[in-house]
Design a protein around this motif. Structure first.
Motif, PDB file in Angstrom:
ATOM      1  N   ALA A 224       0.959  -1.244  -0.243  1.00  0.00           N
ATOM      2  CA  ALA A 224       0.000  -0.006   0.022  1.00  0.00           C
ATOM      3  C   ALA A 224       0.962   1.167  -0.224  1.00  0.00           C
ATOM      4  O   ALA A 224       0.666   2.089  -0.657  1.00  0.00           O
ATOM      5  CB  ALA A 224      -1.053  -0.084   1.125  1.00  0.00           C
ATOM      6  N   LEU A 225       1.926   1.222   0.889  1.00  0.00           N
ATOM      7  CA  LEU A 225       2.881   2.269   0.712  1.00  0.00           C
ATOM      8  C   LEU A 225       3.706   2.698  -0.594  1.00  0.00           C
ATOM      9  O   LEU A 225       4.003   3.553  -0.803  1.00  0.00           O
ATOM     10  CB  LEU A 225       3.709   2.221   2.194  1.00  0.00           C
ATOM     11  CG  LEU A 225       3.108   2.028   3.554  1.00  0.00           C
ATOM     12  CD1 LEU A 225       4.219   1.930   4.474  1.00  0.00           C
ATOM     13  CD2 LEU A 225       2.435   3.784   3.818  1.00  0.00           C
ATOM     14  N   LEU A 226       4.106   1.387  -0.859  1.00  0.00           N
ATOM     15  CA  LEU A 226       4.860   1.679  -2.291  1.00  0.00           C
ATOM     16  C   LEU A 226       4.022   2.067  -3.376  1.00  0.00           C
ATOM     17  O   LEU A 226       4.403   3.176  -4.150  1.00  0.00           O
ATOM     18  CB  LEU A 226       5.451   0.332  -2.553  1.00  0.00           C
ATOM     19  CG  LEU A 226       6.607  -0.704  -1.790  1.00  0.00           C
ATOM     20  CD1 LEU A 226       6.779  -1.973  -2.260  1.00  0.00           C
ATOM     21  CD2 LEU A 226       7.746   0.342  -1.725  1.00  0.00           C
ATOM     22  N   TYR A 227       2.610   1.596  -3.540  1.00  0.00           N
ATOM     23  CA  TYR A 227       1.896   1.762  -4.455  1.00  0.00           C
ATOM     24  C   TYR A 227       1.387   3.628  -4.304  1.00  0.00           C
ATOM     25  O   TYR A 227       1.267   4.190  -5.384  1.00  0.00           O
ATOM     26  CB  TYR A 227       0.727   1.244  -4.649  1.00  0.00           C
ATOM     27  CG  TYR A 227       0.898  -0.197  -5.616  1.00  0.00           C
ATOM     28  CD1 TYR A 227       0.428  -0.042  -6.789  1.00  0.00           C
ATOM     29  CD2 TYR A 227       1.768  -0.931  -4.850  1.00  0.00           C
ATOM     30  CE1 TYR A 227       0.750  -1.492  -7.544  1.00  0.00           C
ATOM     31  CE2 TYR A 227       2.139  -2.268  -5.801  1.00  0.00           C
ATOM     32  CZ  TYR A 227       1.531  -2.300  -7.086  1.00  0.00           C
ATOM     33  OH  TYR A 227       1.799  -3.359  -7.826  1.00  0.00           O
ATOM     34  N   ILE A 228       1.084   4.170  -3.032  1.00  0.00           N
ATOM     35  CA  ILE A 228       0.407   5.158  -3.063  1.00  0.00           C
ATOM     36  C   ILE A 228       1.500   6.075  -3.083  1.00  0.00           C
ATOM     37  O   ILE A 228       1.196   7.344  -3.585  1.00  0.00           O
ATOM     38  CB  ILE A 228      -0.173   5.410  -1.483  1.00  0.00           C
ATOM     39  CG1 ILE A 228      -1.354   6.281  -1.580  1.00  0.00           C
ATOM     40  CG2 ILE A 228       0.858   5.662  -0.353  1.00  0.00           C
ATOM     41  CD1 ILE A 228      -2.543   6.083  -2.516  1.00  0.00           C
ATOM     42  N   PHE A 229       2.988   5.897  -2.939  1.00  0.00           N
ATOM     43  CA  PHE A 229       3.953   6.931  -3.025  1.00  0.00           C
ATOM     44  C   PHE A 229       4.585   6.933  -4.574  1.00  0.00           C
ATOM     45  O   PHE A 229       5.369   7.670  -4.815  1.00  0.00           O
ATOM     46  CB  PHE A 229       5.065   6.363  -2.181  1.00  0.00           C
ATOM     47  CG  PHE A 229       5.064   6.772  -0.429  1.00  0.00           C
ATOM     48  CD1 PHE A 229       3.977   8.049  -0.006  1.00  0.00           C
ATOM     49  CD2 PHE A 229       5.196   5.919   0.572  1.00  0.00           C
ATOM     50  CE1 PHE A 229       3.905   8.347   1.328  1.00  0.00           C
ATOM     51  CE2 PHE A 229       4.787   6.308   1.948  1.00  0.00           C
ATOM     52  CZ  PHE A 229       3.975   7.569   2.184  1.00  0.00           C
ATOM     53  N   SER A 230       3.879   6.043  -5.388  1.00  0.00           N
ATOM     54  CA  SER A 230       4.409   6.279  -6.791  1.00  0.00           C
ATOM     55  C   SER A 230       3.034   6.698  -7.470  1.00  0.00           C
ATOM     56  O   SER A 230       3.087   6.227  -8.605  1.00  0.00           O
ATOM     57  CB  SER A 230       4.722   4.867  -7.095  1.00  0.00           C
ATOM     58  OG  SER A 230       5.865   4.201  -6.366  1.00  0.00           O
ATOM     59  N   LEU A 231       2.206   7.463  -6.974  1.00  0.00           N
ATOM     60  CA  LEU A 231       0.861   7.973  -7.913  1.00  0.00           C
ATOM     61  C   LEU A 231       1.273   8.732  -9.158  1.00  0.00           C
ATOM     62  O   LEU A 231       0.567   8.504 -10.056  1.00  0.00           O
ATOM     63  CB  LEU A 231       0.063   8.613  -6.820  1.00  0.00           C
ATOM     64  CG  LEU A 231      -0.809   7.735  -5.817  1.00  0.00           C
ATOM     65  CD1 LEU A 231      -1.724   8.546  -5.081  1.00  0.00           C
ATOM     66  CD2 LEU A 231      -1.631   6.601  -6.731  1.00  0.00           C
ATOM     67  N   ASN A 232       2.142   9.596  -8.924  1.00  0.00           N
ATOM     68  CA  ASN A 232       2.539  10.568 -10.033  1.00  0.00           C
ATOM     69  C   ASN A 232       3.000   9.990 -11.113  1.00  0.00           C
ATOM     70  O   ASN A 232       3.878   9.209 -11.045  1.00  0.00           O
ATOM     71  CB  ASN A 232       3.673  11.792  -9.487  1.00  0.00           C
ATOM     72  CG  ASN A 232       3.061  12.554  -8.392  1.00  0.00           C
ATOM     73  OD1 ASN A 232       1.863  12.749  -8.112  1.00  0.00           O
ATOM     74  ND2 ASN A 232       4.147  12.827  -7.550  1.00  0.00           N
ATOM     75  N   GLY A 233       2.167  10.232 -12.168  1.00  0.00           N
ATOM     76  CA  GLY A 233       2.903   9.869 -13.526  1.00  0.00           C
ATOM     77  C   GLY A 233       2.201   8.705 -13.994  1.00  0.00           C
ATOM     78  O   GLY A 233       2.346   8.154 -15.271  1.00  0.00           O
TER      79      GLY A 233
END
Length: 214
Positions: free
Chosen positions: A20-29
């Motif tokens: 969840a943390l990995l995906y939510i912190f990679s939202l941009n782009g």
């Protein structure tokens, strides 16, 4: 002392939070399907953490209401997720109908809130499996960033249907013992760990590499 299955279950929850943390912190782009899936992971991680915490302070039967939030919210978010991939407008109509059926169940039988709902689980997870199959068909000869996740969801949810949809039935008909059912639940936890691993692999393969290249 925790058993091996307890340790694997806790590890699966920790893996869920990590994803969840990995995906939510990679939202941009990233595209809309990715963003919906990222929010889905966060919501599920919150439910898992609450269930894990409550398990140690209340009887397990009192925690079943969280499972309703789990499969209903899972159905909502994954319907939106697969809609972005498949673009079938009838999926929204199905979403409304199914939510209507489940709502009617709880209105008619309020006690359902504190026990398994085999019909609700079967319908919601079964439809996601159908969407997964449609995804396989659409991208049979194409490469898609969510292929690995789709494989994980297909096998996990298909097995989960067999385990959870039998919830009250197996006990009412005395088909298996409580020990046997707990064994099935432990198997489900192992499969859930496998799903989380595939979700992580997808992030590592498709999104971590993009950030590294930049």
């Amino acid at each position: 002392m925790d058993t091996l299955f307890d340790i694997l279950s806790n590890f699966a929850i920790a893996f869920c939070v990590l994803n969840a943390l990995l995906y939510i912190f990679s939202l941009n782009g990233n595209n809309k399907a990715y963003k919906i899936f990222a929010v889905y992971l966060v919501v599920i991680a919150i439910i898992q953490l609450n269930a894990s915490f409550l398990k140690y302070i209340t009887p397990i039967n009192n925690n079943l209401f969280l499972f309703h939030f789990y499969y209903i919210l899972q159905f909502i978010f994954l319907t939106f997720f697969y809609f972005e991939l498949l673009k079938h407008k009838w999926m929204y109509a199905v979403l409304v109908i199914v939510l209507g059926i489940i709502t009617f169940q709880f209105i008619e039988t309020p006690a359902m809130f504190f026990r398994y709902n085999p019909l609700g689980v079967t319908i919601t997870q079964g439809l996601i499996v159908v969407y997964s199959v449609l995804f396989f068909y659409k991208y049979l000869h194409e490469t898609n960033e969510f292929l690995i996740i789709n494989i994980g969801l297909f096998f996990y949810l298909l097995s989960s249907i067999l385990i959870f949809a039998s919830g009250n039935l197996v006990f009412n008909m005395e088909l298996i013992t409580e020990y046997g059912y707990n064994l099935l639940l432990n198997l489900n936890n192992v499969l859930y760990l496998g799903l989380q691993f595939l979700i992580f692999v997808t992030w590592w393969k498709n999104y971590y590499s993009k950030k590294t290249i930049k």
